[in-house]
Design an enzyme around this catalytic site. Structure first.
Site, mmCIF file in Angstrom:
data_model
loop_
_atom_site.group_PDB
_atom_site.id
_atom_site.type_symbol
_atom_site.label_atom_id
_atom_site.label_comp_id
_atom_site.label_asym_id
_atom_site.label_seq_id
_atom_site.Cartn_x
_atom_site.Cartn_y
_atom_site.Cartn_z
ATOM 1 N N TYR A 210 -12.572 0.706 6.907
ATOM 2 C CA TYR A 210 -12.155 -0.550 6.295
ATOM 3 C C TYR A 210 -11.592 -0.361 4.890
ATOM 4 C CZ TYR A 210 -17.073 -1.136 4.456
ATOM 5 O OH TYR A 210 -18.299 -1.016 3.856
ATOM 6 N N GLU A 211 -11.016 -1.441 4.378
ATOM 7 C CA GLU A 211 -10.268 -1.441 3.111
ATOM 8 C C GLU A 211 -9.099 -0.450 3.134
ATOM 9 O OE1 GLU A 211 -11.059 -3.898 1.706
ATOM 10 O OE2 GLU A 211 -13.167 -4.204 2.133
ATOM 11 N N GLY A 212 -8.492 -0.309 4.298
ATOM 12 C CA GLY A 212 -7.389 0.636 4.476
ATOM 13 C C GLY A 212 -7.921 1.925 5.055
#
Length: 592
Positions: free
Chosen positions: A434-436
């Site tokens: 997550y978060e890229g």
């Protein structure tokens, strides 16, 4: 049940021996003397050990429940959340104008490592609030700040970020959620968002959602995205809570880990939303939150590795298995403890050398953020922009790897849930996604950050390494054990960057196929730099008659291990990069 004790001695060393925070010219750092930071971190350590860590396995086993539109968090979570909120921990580094304590980000980061290591899923509830606070604080109007920030800082209200949609993850240009303008100047937001951490819960009385949506008639793709504040409960003019907004949690995702955090599908059905900043400029505002989140996620990789490592060390010292090949070390017992065996030592040293190097790297990154924000240092801002994908991607890849190593120390018991080791690996796994996702971090590093401002910042990093090596070249022991390996690794990084410059224009696939290797190569060089600096700081402490010489001697020995056994991976990564994309792209899609 696994236990956790905050690594306060090591954090103290990084803050004061390595970074020398109280001597820095960053505004506010003069308050960070050793007595002050010790008091703060000891209290955070007690909360981590006594309040958060005992609930970690509870949260994993119980998970969250969706009942009549309300998410019920695991037993004990609400009381623990209130302990953290009432203690002022959520607003430790937030603006005093809105109830925060105004401490530097580096202190917030040091505290956060311990909270995350103790209970990652629970920490996420206020961690996301901190990110939402930052986005509103930077891009919101004064009225929006006054309306939302004081209650977010206090923890009375929490916050989220809503980007992902069922058909749209990394490619936000495909986003479909729409925001229809209303006569009163506000918007009606309609759409569905998925993977929304802490999207619904029973810990705070209101949840302030930050939602990306498109205003009809705006530009196509990412240029047409706007950001909206969409509260769970509308806020009246006097600050009290009004009607429930037209939004709901449709389901909680069943996940591999972080079971104690509610990962929600959020439905917006004409919900009232308030534009943050300018129309069609939402991505810039959301990335304030995203960049902070990426640094925080890097810390999650480190923190889960630390928690798993502590338990693996305890087990290796206690578990009796076999005899040391050089002779019995526990002659009065039926066998020697695991820790006498070289391969167990290798396993633990891999973990220890990564964790301590990563801690220094992460806190140095936090200090760069303080330099950029508090001092207006453009070079620091450029450097941390370059390093953010490395912190996020490398620390989470290696952090997860460390949790697996810790699990391996237990043998078969590591695979049995009652020992709790699998939770560290399962929780750490999401940090790579997550978060890229980390592949995207690598592409961002190679495709955007490397050439940013004409390559000024990566050249600045090379000069930083070169300057440290040159400054300390007269120290024979430091040179042999630390400076020479660092210099060689830095040359590998420079060669990789030159390869991308030479080959990237001719065949972009050559650069992109090597992006993950480049991110890891860069990460190893950063940890090599941290270890060289720490070895110097530890030797200086020993020369001054440090009262705990064993700590500093262990620090130097651990650094030597990293330089000898981990840093040579840079040569492998360079070889992979220079092999280009031909073998990567050789097969047609149908051949897979």
């Amino acid at each position: 049940m696994p236990a956790f004790d905050a690594p306060l001695r090591d954090i103290d060393f990084v803050l004061h021996n390595l970074l020398k925070v109280s001597e820095s010219d960053v505004p506010g750092y003069d308050e960070l003397d050793r007595d002050f930071t010790t008091a703060i971190l000891e209290e955070a350590g007690k909360i981590s050990r006594d309040v958060l860590a005992p609930l970690n396995m509870t949260g994993d086993i119980e998970g969250c429940r969706l009942e009549n539109g309300v998410v019920r968090t695991p037993a004990g979570f609400k009381a623990a959340y209130e302990t953290v909120a009432t203690g002022g921990w959520i607003g430790l580094d937030c603006d005093p104008a809105y109830g925060g304590q105004g401490m530097p980000y580096v202190l917030h980061s040091a505290v956060s490592e311990n909270f995350v290591a103790a209970n990652m899923a629970l920490n996420m509830y206020w961690g996301l609030t901190h990110g939402a606070y930052s986005a509103i604080h930077t891009h919101g109007s004064e009225a929006q700040k006054q309306t939302y920030l004081p209650n977010m800082v206090s923890g009375a209200w929490s916050g989220t970020m809503n980007l992902t949609e069922p058909h749209c993850g990394t490619d936000l240009g495909l986003l479909r959620t729409r925001a229809e303008p209303q006569d009163d100047g506000n918007y009606k937001v309609t759409g569905q968002k998925i993977f929304i951490s802490a999207g619904e819960h029973d810990l705070a009385e209101n949840i302030i959602h930050l939602v990306l949506a498109k205003i009809p008639g705006g530009p196509e793709g990412v240029k047409g995205i706007s950001l909206f504040i969409v509260p769970k409960f509308l806020v009246r003019d006097d600050g009290s809570l009004g009607d429930r907004n037209a939004l709901s949690c449709g389901k909680i995702e069943e996940k591999m880990g972080i079971h104690g955090n509610a990962t929600c599908v959020m439905n917006y059905d004409g919900a009232t939303g308030y534009l943050v900043g300018e129309p069609h400029k939402g991505l810039r505002a959301m990335f304030t939150m995203m960049n902070e989140a990426r640094l925080g996620v890097g810390m999650q990789g480190l923190a889960q590795a630390e928690a798993a490592y502590q338990n693996a060390v305890a087990y290796a010292k206690d578990r009796l298995q076999g005899r040391a090949v050089t002779g019995a070390k526990n002659p009065d017992g039926p066998a020697d403890p695991l820790i006498v065996h070289p391969d167990i030592r290798r396993n633990l040293m891999d973990q220890k050398s990564f964790i301590e190097g990563a801690r220094a790297f992460a806190l140095w990154g936090a200090m760069l953020i303080d330099r950029a924000h508090r001092k207006g240092d453009a070079d620091a801002d450029g450097l941390i922009s370059l390093l953010t994908p490395v912190i996020k991607g490398f620390l989470t890849d290696k952090g997860f790897e460390s949790t697996i190593l810790a699990q391996q120390v237990y043998g078969g018991h590591g695979y049995i849930e009652e020992w709790g080791m699998s939770q560290f690996a399962r929780d750490a796994r999401i940090a790579m996604i997550y978060e890229g996702a980390n592949g995207i971090q690598a592409l961002d590093l190679v495709g955007r950050k490397l050439g940013q401002d004409g390559g000024k910042h990566v050249m600045g990093f090379f000069e930083l390494v070169k300057g440290f090596v040159k400054e300390n070249d007269g120290d024979a022991q430091l040179k042999a054990d630390f400076l020479d390996p660092l210099k060689a690794a830095s040359k590998h990084l420079q060669a990789a960057a030159m390869y991308f410059m030479a080959e990237g224009m001719k065949n972009p696939n050559n650069a992109l196929a090597g992006s993950t290797d480049f991110m890891h190569l860069f990460g190893h060089v950063c940890l090599g730099l941290m270890w060289a600096r720490m070895a110097k700081a530890a030797q200086e402490a020993l020369d001054k008659g440090a009262p705990d010489p064993a700590f500093h001697e262990a620090k130097i020995a651990t650094g030597r291990y990293y330089m000898a056994r981990q840093l040579p991976a840079t040569a492998m990564h360079l070889a992979r990069i220079q092999s280009g994309a031909d073998t990567v792209m050789a097969l047609e899609a149908g051949a897979f």
